[in-house]
Write a protein that holds these residues in place. Sequence first.
Motif, PDB file in Angstrom:
ATOM      1  N   LYS A  85       0.823  -1.212   0.000  1.00 52.41           N
ATOM      2  CA  LYS A  85       0.000   0.000   0.000  1.00 52.41           C
ATOM      3  C   LYS A  85       0.856   1.260   0.000  1.00 52.41           C
ATOM      4  O   LYS A  85       0.534   2.239  -0.671  1.00 52.41           O
ATOM      5  N   VAL A  86       1.956   1.232   0.752  1.00 56.21           N
ATOM      6  CA  VAL A  86       2.862   2.391   0.818  1.00 56.21           C
ATOM      7  C   VAL A  86       3.425   2.699  -0.566  1.00 56.21           C
ATOM      8  O   VAL A  86       3.502   3.858  -0.989  1.00 56.21           O
ATOM      9  N   PHE A  87       3.806   1.651  -1.284  1.00 59.66           N
ATOM     10  CA  PHE A  87       4.367   1.773  -2.626  1.00 59.66           C
ATOM     11  C   PHE A  87       3.316   2.362  -3.579  1.00 59.66           C
ATOM     12  O   PHE A  87       3.585   3.315  -4.324  1.00 59.66           O
ATOM     13  N   VAL A  88       2.111   1.842  -3.531  1.00 53.08           N
ATOM     14  CA  VAL A  88       1.032   2.304  -4.405  1.00 53.08           C
ATOM     15  C   VAL A  88       0.722   3.774  -4.140  1.00 53.08           C
ATOM     16  O   VAL A  88       0.581   4.573  -5.077  1.00 53.08           O
ATOM     17  N   GLU A  89       0.647   4.152  -2.878  1.00 51.53           N
ATOM     18  CA  GLU A  89       0.347   5.541  -2.523  1.00 51.53           C
ATOM     19  C   GLU A  89       1.436   6.491  -3.010  1.00 51.53           C
ATOM     20  O   GLU A  89       1.143   7.575  -3.489  1.00 51.53           O
ATOM     21  N   LYS A  90       2.693   6.085  -2.894  1.00 50.21           N
ATOM     22  CA  LYS A  90       3.797   6.934  -3.337  1.00 50.21           C
ATOM     23  C   LYS A  90       3.712   7.171  -4.847  1.00 50.21           C
ATOM     24  O   LYS A  90       3.882   8.287  -5.319  1.00 50.21           O
ATOM     25  N   VAL A  91       3.426   6.129  -5.599  1.00 48.34           N
ATOM     26  CA  VAL A  91       3.307   6.255  -7.052  1.00 48.34           C
ATOM     27  C   VAL A  91       2.131   7.149  -7.406  1.00 48.34           C
ATOM     28  O   VAL A  91       2.256   8.058  -8.236  1.00 48.34           O
ATOM     29  N   LYS A  92       0.979   6.921  -6.772  1.00 51.34           N
ATOM     30  CA  LYS A  92      -0.203   7.744  -7.054  1.00 51.34           C
ATOM     31  C   LYS A  92       0.068   9.206  -6.778  1.00 51.34           C
ATOM     32  O   LYS A  92      -0.251  10.079  -7.582  1.00 51.34           O
ATOM     33  N   THR A  93       0.653   9.493  -5.624  1.00 53.18           N
ATOM     34  CA  THR A  93       0.919  10.876  -5.216  1.00 53.18           C
ATOM     35  C   THR A  93       1.883  11.555  -6.173  1.00 53.18           C
ATOM     36  O   THR A  93       1.628  12.669  -6.630  1.00 53.18           O
ATOM     37  N   ASN A  94       2.980  10.896  -6.502  1.00 54.42           N
ATOM     38  CA  ASN A  94       3.979  11.497  -7.383  1.00 54.42           C
ATOM     39  C   ASN A  94       3.451  11.705  -8.788  1.00 54.42           C
ATOM     40  O   ASN A  94       3.739  12.720  -9.416  1.00 54.42           O
ATOM     41  N   LEU A  95       2.678  10.769  -9.308  1.00 55.80           N
ATOM     42  CA  LEU A  95       2.141  10.915 -10.656  1.00 55.80           C
ATOM     43  C   LEU A  95       1.077  11.999 -10.715  1.00 55.80           C
ATOM     44  O   LEU A  95       0.968  12.703 -11.706  1.00 55.80           O
ATOM     45  N   LYS A  96       0.293  12.184  -9.643  1.00 54.05           N
ATOM     46  CA  LYS A  96      -0.702  13.251  -9.609  1.00 54.05           C
ATOM     47  C   LYS A  96      -0.015  14.609  -9.645  1.00 54.05           C
ATOM     48  O   LYS A  96      -0.442  15.515 -10.342  1.00 54.05           O
ATOM     49  N   VAL A  97       1.079  14.753  -8.909  1.00 51.74           N
ATOM     50  CA  VAL A  97       1.835  16.003  -8.892  1.00 51.74           C
ATOM     51  C   VAL A  97       2.411  16.271 -10.274  1.00 51.74           C
ATOM     52  O   VAL A  97       2.350  17.393 -10.782  1.00 51.74           O
ATOM     53  N   GLU A  98       2.940  15.239 -10.913  1.00 50.75           N
ATOM     54  CA  GLU A  98       3.530  15.387 -12.242  1.00 50.75           C
ATOM     55  C   GLU A  98       2.475  15.797 -13.263  1.00 50.75           C
ATOM     56  O   GLU A  98       2.712  16.683 -14.086  1.00 50.75           O
ATOM     57  N   GLU A  99       1.282  15.170 -13.219  1.00 49.90           N
ATOM     58  CA  GLU A  99       0.198  15.532 -14.137  1.00 49.90           C
ATOM     59  C   GLU A  99      -0.218  16.987 -13.939  1.00 49.90           C
ATOM     60  O   GLU A  99      -0.456  17.711 -14.899  1.00 49.90           O
ATOM     61  N   LYS A 100      -0.292  17.415 -12.682  1.00 51.93           N
ATOM     62  CA  LYS A 100      -0.692  18.785 -12.378  1.00 51.93           C
ATOM     63  C   LYS A 100       0.335  19.771 -12.943  1.00 51.93           C
ATOM     64  O   LYS A 100      -0.020  20.776 -13.538  1.00 51.93           O
ATOM     65  N   GLU A 101       1.627  19.451 -12.788  1.00 53.77           N
ATOM     66  CA  GLU A 101       2.691  20.308 -13.314  1.00 53.77           C
ATOM     67  C   GLU A 101       2.634  20.381 -14.836  1.00 53.77           C
ATOM     68  O   GLU A 101       2.846  21.442 -15.425  1.00 53.77           O
ATOM     69  N   GLN A 102       2.330  19.255 -15.493  1.00 55.98           N
ATOM     70  CA  GLN A 102       2.229  19.238 -16.950  1.00 55.98           C
ATOM     71  C   GLN A 102       1.066  20.101 -17.423  1.00 55.98           C
ATOM     72  O   GLN A 102       1.182  20.849 -18.389  1.00 55.98           O
ATOM     73  N   LYS A 103      -0.065  20.013 -16.727  1.00 53.68           N
ATOM     74  CA  LYS A 103      -1.232  20.824 -17.099  1.00 53.68           C
ATOM     75  C   LYS A 103      -0.938  22.314 -16.942  1.00 53.68           C
ATOM     76  O   LYS A 103      -1.336  23.117 -17.766  1.00 53.68           O
ATOM     77  N   GLU A 104      -0.233  22.669 -15.867  1.00 49.28           N
ATOM     78  CA  GLU A 104       0.121  24.065 -15.638  1.00 49.28           C
ATOM     79  C   GLU A 104       1.082  24.569 -16.718  1.00 49.28           C
ATOM     80  O   GLU A 104       0.965  25.698 -17.175  1.00 49.28           O
ATOM     81  N   ALA A 105       2.019  23.724 -17.131  1.00 52.03           N
ATOM     82  CA  ALA A 105       2.988  24.109 -18.171  1.00 52.03           C
ATOM     83  C   ALA A 105       2.307  24.309 -19.513  1.00 52.03           C
ATOM     84  O   ALA A 105       2.654  25.221 -20.269  1.00 52.03           O
ATOM     85  N   VAL A 106       1.302  23.500 -19.837  1.00 52.92           N
ATOM     86  CA  VAL A 106       0.577  23.615 -21.086  1.00 52.92           C
ATOM     87  C   VAL A 106      -0.277  24.880 -21.101  1.00 52.92           C
ATOM     88  O   VAL A 106      -0.390  25.560 -22.120  1.00 52.92           O
ATOM     89  N   SER A 107      -0.873  25.213 -19.978  1.00 61.84           N
ATOM     90  CA  SER A 107      -1.752  26.377 -19.898  1.00 61.84           C
ATOM     91  C   SER A 107      -1.007  27.702 -19.936  1.00 61.84           C
ATOM     92  O   SER A 107      -1.612  28.732 -20.183  1.00 61.84           O
ATOM     93  N   LYS A 108       0.294  27.690 -19.693  1.00 62.39           N
ATOM     94  CA  LYS A 108       1.080  28.949 -19.683  1.00 62.39           C
ATOM     95  C   LYS A 108       1.488  29.371 -21.051  1.00 62.39           C
ATOM     96  O   LYS A 108       1.626  28.893 -22.005  1.00 62.39           O
TER      97      LYS A 108
END
Length: 106
Positions: free
Chosen positions: A83-106
């Motif tokens: 579960k710890v492993f799954v949560e770490k992957v989910k959290t990091n990928l969500k942050v990465e997706e958010k950063e990509q969306k922000e970069a595209v919108s700029k």
Amino acid sequence: MRKADLVARIAEKTEIPKVDVLVTLEEFFKQVKDSIAEGENVYVRGFGSFIAKKRARKVGRNIKANRAIEIPAHYIPAFKPAKVFVEKVKTNLKVEEKEQKEAVSK
């Protein structure tokens, strides 16, 4: 990341020679394979479990001969992340997706 990259990173962080890291990693893989082949699961706390999953008997199709064939029950190797492993992957990928969306919108 390939095995060579993994060995290089571990060697760099632990200051252990790459040859020793490679031997250790290869032995780990060998032990996991041997254990699973013998029906013994391998549990690594905080990482996950290497297990043998049983596949049920089923009827398949030989397309060339156009006839049904029976596929007997068998075991396959599988990995179930902790579960710890799954949560770490989910959290990091969500942050990465958010950063990509922000970069595209700029």
